[in-house]
Scaffold this active site. Structure first.
Site, PDB file in Angstrom:
ATOM      1  N   GLU A   1       1.400  -1.404   0.317  1.00 47.24           N
ATOM      2  CA  GLU A   1       0.421  -0.145  -0.099  1.00 47.24           C
ATOM      3  C   GLU A   1       0.460   1.225  -0.062  1.00 47.24           C
ATOM      4  OE1 GLU A   1      -2.449  -0.337   3.561  1.00 47.24           O
ATOM      5  OE2 GLU A   1      -3.529   2.329   2.749  1.00 47.24           O
TER       6      GLU A   1
ATOM      7  N   ARG B   1       4.638 -12.703  10.200  1.00 45.64           N
ATOM      8  CA  ARG B   1       5.479 -11.536   9.917  1.00 45.64           C
ATOM      9  C   ARG B   1       6.874 -11.534  10.261  1.00 45.64           C
ATOM     10  NH1 ARG B   1       1.436  -7.032   9.164  1.00 45.64           N
ATOM     11  NH2 ARG B   1       3.305  -5.843   9.068  1.00 45.64           N
TER      12      ARG B   1
ATOM     13  N   LYS C   1       4.936   0.148  10.389  1.00 50.10           N
ATOM     14  CA  LYS C   1       4.908   2.040   9.549  1.00 50.10           C
ATOM     15  C   LYS C   1       3.916   2.776  10.241  1.00 50.10           C
ATOM     16  CE  LYS C   1       2.842   0.073   5.249  1.00 50.10           C
ATOM     17  NZ  LYS C   1       2.303   0.088   4.175  1.00 50.10           N
TER      18      LYS C   1
HETATM   19  P1  ATP Z   1      -0.404  -1.651   7.062  1.00 50.91           P
HETATM   20  O1  ATP Z   1      -0.432  -2.205   8.529  1.00 50.91           O
HETATM   21  O2  ATP Z   1      -0.359  -0.207   6.455  1.00 50.91           O
HETATM   22  O3  ATP Z   1      -1.421  -2.110   6.021  1.00 50.91           O
HETATM   23  P2  ATP Z   1       1.917  -3.403   6.224  1.00 50.91           P
HETATM   24  O4  ATP Z   1       3.231  -3.701   6.994  1.00 50.91           O
HETATM   25  O5  ATP Z   1       0.952  -4.143   5.763  1.00 50.91           O
HETATM   26  O6  ATP Z   1       1.413  -2.179   6.931  1.00 50.91           O
HETATM   27  P3  ATP Z   1       1.888  -3.167   3.017  1.00 50.91           P
HETATM   28  O7  ATP Z   1       1.615  -2.461   2.371  1.00 50.91           O
HETATM   29  O8  ATP Z   1       0.076  -3.543   2.765  1.00 50.91           O
HETATM   30  O9  ATP Z   1       1.671  -2.768   4.699  1.00 50.91           O
HETATM   31  O10 ATP Z   1       1.919  -4.471   3.052  1.00 50.91           O
HETATM   32  C1  ATP Z   1       2.728  -5.059   1.671  1.00 50.91           C
HETATM   33  C2  ATP Z   1       2.596  -6.122   1.922  1.00 50.91           C
HETATM   34  O11 ATP Z   1       3.907  -6.653   2.683  1.00 50.91           O
HETATM   35  C3  ATP Z   1       1.669  -7.348   2.576  1.00 50.91           C
HETATM   36  O12 ATP Z   1       1.208  -8.425   1.750  1.00 50.91           O
HETATM   37  C4  ATP Z   1       1.909  -7.759   3.463  1.00 50.91           C
HETATM   38  O13 ATP Z   1       1.625  -9.296   4.005  1.00 50.91           O
HETATM   39  C5  ATP Z   1       3.622  -7.733   4.072  1.00 50.91           C
HETATM   40  N1  ATP Z   1       4.058  -7.249   5.027  1.00 50.91           N
HETATM   41  C6  ATP Z   1       4.163  -6.346   5.821  1.00 50.91           C
HETATM   42  N2  ATP Z   1       4.767  -6.231   6.852  1.00 50.91           N
HETATM   43  C7  ATP Z   1       5.664  -7.810   6.887  1.00 50.91           C
HETATM   44  C8  ATP Z   1       6.367  -8.480   8.042  1.00 50.91           C
HETATM   45  N3  ATP Z   1       7.282  -7.760   8.553  1.00 50.91           N
HETATM   46  N4  ATP Z   1       6.852  -9.982   7.689  1.00 50.91           N
HETATM   47  C9  ATP Z   1       6.282  -9.810   6.013  1.00 50.91           C
HETATM   48  N5  ATP Z   1       5.932  -9.644   5.869  1.00 50.91           N
HETATM   49  C10 ATP Z   1       5.175  -8.106   5.683  1.00 50.91           C
HETATM   50 MG    MG Z   2      -1.591  -3.519   4.681  1.00 50.01          MG
END
Ligand code: ATP
Ligand code: MG
Length: 551
Positions: free
Chosen positions: A35, A261, A271
């Site tokens: 995102e 994660r 974030k």
């Molecule tokens: P938000 O809470 O803003 O959605 P987010 O960390 O999920 O934050 P995204 O941009 O939606 O951010 O994440 C993009 C992709 O990265 C998603 O598929 C998410 O599952 C993956 N992702 C995010 N954080 C992690 C992490 N710590 N470890 C592994 N994958 C992650």
């Molecule tokens: Mg997300």
């Protein structure tokens, strides 16, 4: 597919290999769906390496899809940084850069289909009321009084929502599933809401925007994604994912698989918390070299290959854990140990005069750029009457196990001679400002048998060395798990940045350019970040060994 056999076969690779073997799929298609509302961090690197790595290893395809469904929080600055970061990490999406917003019309059409099927309705409750009606984990929800509107009425209202005929917050489109479901996500989730906000890509074309939970499964289906890999928090969304896919698409359908994660000790992977660090000025922006963002780690000098190796090592599982930062740092060292040319740089200089050095001009000495890689060539050192050593490589009253320079003692200068310290010169305040030494001209590259010289220290010539500003970065947090508390600001490491403005690097660095990295002997791995006529600026990427626990 030989590459795959060498890699640890985690459960997702196993599923994919089974699907290929059974003929369920002949081409694997994955996606990374960020995102664009912030910068990518080390956690995202895991998801990028997983999705793009699988596509690479199984001769499949991977999309980079911006999940840009929330125009209030998203900016093109973030989208551009994401593109740059994924490329930097070493992955290529070819012509498969897409956006959820590319599909707005198709998504709208899907919503209309859902209404026609009797599977969606326009609800006119306020958002708070919808929340109240939803119930709790213990208690079922209540149906909205608008739930049984006719298809015709729903179609008309939805179209008028799209045409901008209602104010924000007056209507939403909801799926009609089951207000008694044990899964809260299945209690008639909201699919569309009205927002009079300009979108970074579609401008003012739309005033209704799809929810992530609606746009995401359908975007996966439009792109023929075979395996939709996401983090564990989406597990409870899977029934909705499958419900939408089943109602609106035909086979083959994407399969959602969740994994844990990545969390790394001594830093954050949220974030929201990273944004707080930036906005409150605890760091110098998102690209601060102490930040776990890909931009920060790149500025710090972490090689992308080290991050890929780290993501390989941490593996893919279903259980949450915190990986120690030292694992990441070790990957960085391993990569740099092979690739970084050696050089000498004195961080806190102390002048030495070699009183018996016979000439006013320096002596040129050749030295290997890398002890194990002769193909990396030689550099020229300049041994001269005046040189610098590290202040703490001399002690006036040393303990017995001190093997560096002391009054009346000898030490070897790396790649050069053995020197003896004869006199210590101090200023008015008693500070040591200079050492008077003599050198033994017979010791270049050899150690006469009667010498017991244990210590080897680095040095640079006073005149020919290069003025250097060294920025020593350390871990951002002192506590191992700052992410576990909202008080993480109190855990910030006050010594995470030390700037040494008077360092001196060996003359060979005159020809180095920004982005070049080195192992400064005994000091760690450094990268040149800036270069002017007067000086170079270097970042310490990582120390030579894990001495965090000693601090
Ligand atoms: P938000 O809470 O803003 O959605 P987010 O960390 O999920 O934050 P995204 O941009 O939606 O951010 O994440 C993009 C992709 O990265 C998603 O598929 C998410 O599952 C993956 N992702 C995010 N954080 C992690 C992490 N710590 N470890 C592994 N994958 C992650
Ligand atoms: Mg997300």
């Amino acid at each position: 597919m030989s590459a795959t056999t060498e890699k640890p076969k985690h459960f997702i690779r196993q599923i994919i290999e089974d699907d290929l073997k059974s003929g369920k799929h002949t081409k694997i298609v994955t996606r990374f769906p960020p995102e664009p509302n912030g910068y990518l961090h080390i956690g995202h690197a895991k998801s990028i390496c997983l999705n793009f790595g699988i596509a690479r290893d199984y001769a499949g395809l991977c999309y980079l899809r911006m999940d840009d469904t929330n125009p209030t929080k998203e900016e093109s600055e973030y989208a551009n940084a994401i593109i740059e970061d994924v490329k930097w990490l070493g992955f290529d999406w070819g012509d498969r850069l897409t956006h959820a917003s590319d599909y707005y019309q198709t998504l709208y059409d899907c919503a209309v289909t859902l209404i026609k099927q009797g599977n969606a309705y326009v609800d006119s409750l306020k958002m708070e009321e919808i929340r109240e009606h939803r119930g709790t984990l213990q208690q079922g929800g209540r149906e909205s009084p608008y739930r049984n509107r006719t298809v015709a009425e729903n179609l008309e209202l939805f179209e008028r929502m799209k045409n901008g005929q209602f104010p924000e917050g007056t209507h939403v489109l909801r799926a009609k599933i089951d207000m008694q479901s044990g899964n809260l996500n299945m209690r008639d989730p909201v699919l569309y809401r009205i927002r009079y906000v300009s979108h970074q890509r579609t401008g003012n074309e739309w005033c209704i925007y799809p929810m992530y939970d609606f746009a995401h499964p359908l975007s996966d289906a439009f792109e023929n994604i075979t395996h939709s890999l996401c983090t564990l928090e989406f597990q409870d969304h899977r029934p909705l994912y499958e419900w939408l896919i089943t109602k609106l698409t035909t086979a083959p359908q994407p399969r959602q698989i969740e994994f844990a994660r990545l969390n790394v000790s001594h830093t954050l992977t949220s974030k929201r918390k990273l944004r707080q660090l930036v906005e409150e000025g605890h760091v110098n922006g998102w690209a601060d070299p102490r930040m776990p963002t890909l931009q920060g780690m790149r500025r710090r000098g972490y090689p992308p290959a080290a991050l890929r190796q780290f993501c390989e090592i941490v593996g893919v599982t279903k259980s949450d854990s915190v990986i120690d930062m030292s694992v990441l740092e070790e990957c960085v060292r391993e990569e740099l140990n092979e690739k970084a040319p050696r050089a000498m740089c004195v961080l806190r200089p102390l002048k030495i005069s070699i009183e018996n050095f016979p000439s006013d001009s320096p002596q040129q000495i050749g030295a290997a750029c890398h002890p194990q890689h002769p193909e990396m060539g030689q550099r020229t050192l300049f041994f001269a009457r005046e040189i610098f050593i590290e202040q703490d490589d001399f002690m006036e009253q040393p303990p017995a196990d001190f093997h560096r320079l002391k009054l009346g003692g000898e030490v070897r200068l790396r790649n050069a001679y053995i020197v003896r310290c004869n006199e210590v010169i101090k200023d008015d305040r008693g500070q040591i400002v200079e050492l008077k030494c003599t050198y033994d001209p017979d010791t270049l590259g050899k150690n006469p048998t009667n010498r017991k010289v244990k210590g080897v220290i680095h040095w640079v010539p006073k005149e020919q060395s290069i003025c250097t500003e060294a920025r020593l970065y350390d871990r951002l947090f002192t506590g191992p798990n700052p992410g576990a508390t909202d008080n993480f600001i109190q855990l910030l490491n006050p010594h995470s940045l030390e700037i040494l403005a008077n360092a001196r690097a060996e003359p060979a660095l005159a020809s180095a350019k920004s982005g070049d990295f080195f192992q400064f002997e005994r000091q760690g791995y450094f990268v040149i970040t800036d270069k002017t006529n007067e000086k170079i600026i270097v970042n310490r990427i990582v120390g030579l060994r894990d001495n965090w626990k000693l601090i």
